[in-house]
Design an enzyme around this catalytic site. Structure first.
Site, short mmCIF file in Angstrom:
data_model
loop_
_atom_site.label_atom_id
_atom_site.label_comp_id
_atom_site.label_asym_id
_atom_site.label_seq_id
_atom_site.Cartn_x
_atom_site.Cartn_y
_atom_site.Cartn_z
N ARG A 266 0.83 -1.20 0.00
CA ARG A 266 0.00 0.00 0.00
C ARG A 266 0.87 1.26 0.00
O ARG A 266 2.03 1.21 0.37
CB ARG A 266 -0.90 0.03 1.24
CG ARG A 266 -2.08 -0.91 1.17
CD ARG A 266 -2.93 -0.74 2.41
NE ARG A 266 -3.41 0.62 2.51
CZ ARG A 266 -3.18 1.43 3.55
NH1 ARG A 266 -2.46 1.03 4.56
NH2 ARG A 266 -3.67 2.65 3.56
N LYS B 64 4.73 -7.01 11.91
CA LYS B 64 3.91 -7.23 10.71
C LYS B 64 4.12 -8.62 10.12
O LYS B 64 5.19 -8.95 9.64
CB LYS B 64 4.22 -6.15 9.68
CG LYS B 64 3.39 -6.27 8.42
CD LYS B 64 3.40 -5.00 7.61
CE LYS B 64 2.78 -5.22 6.25
NZ LYS B 64 2.49 -3.98 5.53
N ARG C 292 -0.63 4.88 13.21
CA ARG C 292 0.36 4.13 13.99
C ARG C 292 0.04 4.27 15.47
O ARG C 292 -0.44 5.32 15.89
CB ARG C 292 1.77 4.68 13.76
CG ARG C 292 2.20 4.68 12.32
CD ARG C 292 3.70 4.79 12.21
NE ARG C 292 4.36 3.70 12.91
CZ ARG C 292 4.42 2.46 12.45
NH1 ARG C 292 3.87 2.14 11.31
NH2 ARG C 292 5.05 1.53 13.14
C1 BTN Z 1 1.01 -3.92 2.32
O1 BTN Z 1 1.42 -4.43 3.35
O2 BTN Z 1 1.14 -2.71 2.08
C2 BTN Z 1 0.33 -4.81 1.31
C3 BTN Z 1 1.24 -5.90 0.84
C4 BTN Z 1 0.59 -6.75 -0.22
C5 BTN Z 1 1.58 -7.70 -0.87
C6 BTN Z 1 0.92 -8.68 -1.79
S1 BTN Z 1 2.03 -9.96 -2.28
C7 BTN Z 1 0.88 -10.52 -3.49
C8 BTN Z 1 0.31 -9.28 -4.13
N1 BTN Z 1 1.16 -8.80 -5.20
C9 BTN Z 1 1.71 -7.62 -4.91
O3 BTN Z 1 2.51 -6.99 -5.66
N2 BTN Z 1 1.29 -7.19 -3.73
C10 BTN Z 1 0.38 -8.12 -3.10
#
Ligand code: BTN
Length: 249
Positions: free
Chosen positions: A56, A115, A247
């Site tokens: 994100r 996380k 946060r």
């Molecule tokens: C976050 O923590 O900000 C979201 C992370 C999301 C990662 C997943 S891995 C599978 C899918 N493909 C990506 O490029 N992102 C999501």
């Protein structure tokens, strides 16, 4: 992927294809490319390695083969209201994994304030003549082992700290069917049925929080649309936009 997951998911959504790739830039990016090329059939795409995984707010998601599970579910959805979809997915993942997994609004999975994983939902433009339905890409990344590197905003947690033998395909087996079920339930009934389940795992509840717009307050769960309720000096504020990061203060 194994036939068992194909069968379980196929029973929930006939026609869903399950595909596994050794390497791709990002499973979300790949499904977005396919959607733009008119490929709108339901699919679950798993990658052993992503070279440009995205998180994100323009962040990166790094993951090494065997050390993380990265996959995206793509399907056409037409919910009357989209708010809270990523929270509903988080509820399904957390419940499927372990009682210790908490949800950090809007869509991080935390254990002990570290996380474990994240969710990135993206939608393609509605197909021509397709009505209200949008191709929706639900991307999920989970750390199985502790990722390399430093400088994480939140220290990483590895699922193997809770489940020492967790492997990518077994975890996918555990998580993907409830995620598909949650997405389809959300399409019909919205976020409301997930609200109490989110609160039961809310990592921020009752804690002092700081929003990225500079304001501070105490987190008080989420409303029926999935907005974070923060008690500030100016009263109760419902934070709806995912562009605001929160946060613990
Ligand atoms: C976050 O923590 O900000 C979201 C992370 C999301 C990662 C997943 S891995 C599978 C899918 N493909 C990506 O490029 N992102 C999501």
């Amino acid at each position: 992927m194994g036939r068992r997951i194909d069968q379980t998911l196929g029973a929930l959504l006939p026609g869903l294809a399950v595909e596994s790739l050794a390497e791709i830039d990002s499973t979300n990016t790949e499904l977005m490319r396919r959607a733009r090329a008119g490929r709108l059939d339901p699919v679950l795409l798993v990658a052993q390695r992503q070279t440009a995984g995205r998180g994100r707010l323009g962040r990166q998601w790094l993951g090494e083969p065997g050390a993380s599970l990265t996959f995206s579910l793509g399907l056409l959805l037409a919910p009357p209201d989209w708010s809270g979809l990523s929270l509903a997915v988080g509820v399904a993942v957390a419940e499927a994994l372990h009682p210790a997994v908490r949800l950090k609004w809007p869509n991080d999975l935390w254990v002990q304030d570290r996380k474990l994983g994240g969710i990135l939902i993206e939608t393609a433009a509605p197909p021509e003549g397709g009505g209200a339905a949008r191709f929706t890409i639900v991307g999920i990344g989970l750390n199985l082992a502790t990722p390399e590197g430093a400088g994480y905003a939140t220290p990483p947690f590895a699922l193997r700290e809770l489940l020492p033998h967790a492997g990518a395909s077994a975890v996918l087996q555990q998580v993907a069917p409830p995620v598909l079920q949650a997405v389809r339930g959300f399409e019909q009934f919205g976020f409301a049925p997930f609200q109490a389940r989110f609160q039961a795992r809310d990592a921020l509840a009752g804690r002092a929080v700081r929003l990225s717009d500079g304001s501070t307050g105490t987190a008080h769960g989420v409303d029926a649309q999935g907005a974070l309720l923060v008690h500030t000096a100016a009263g109760m504020k419902a934070v709806a936009t995912a562009e605001v990061s929160v946060r613990p203060a």
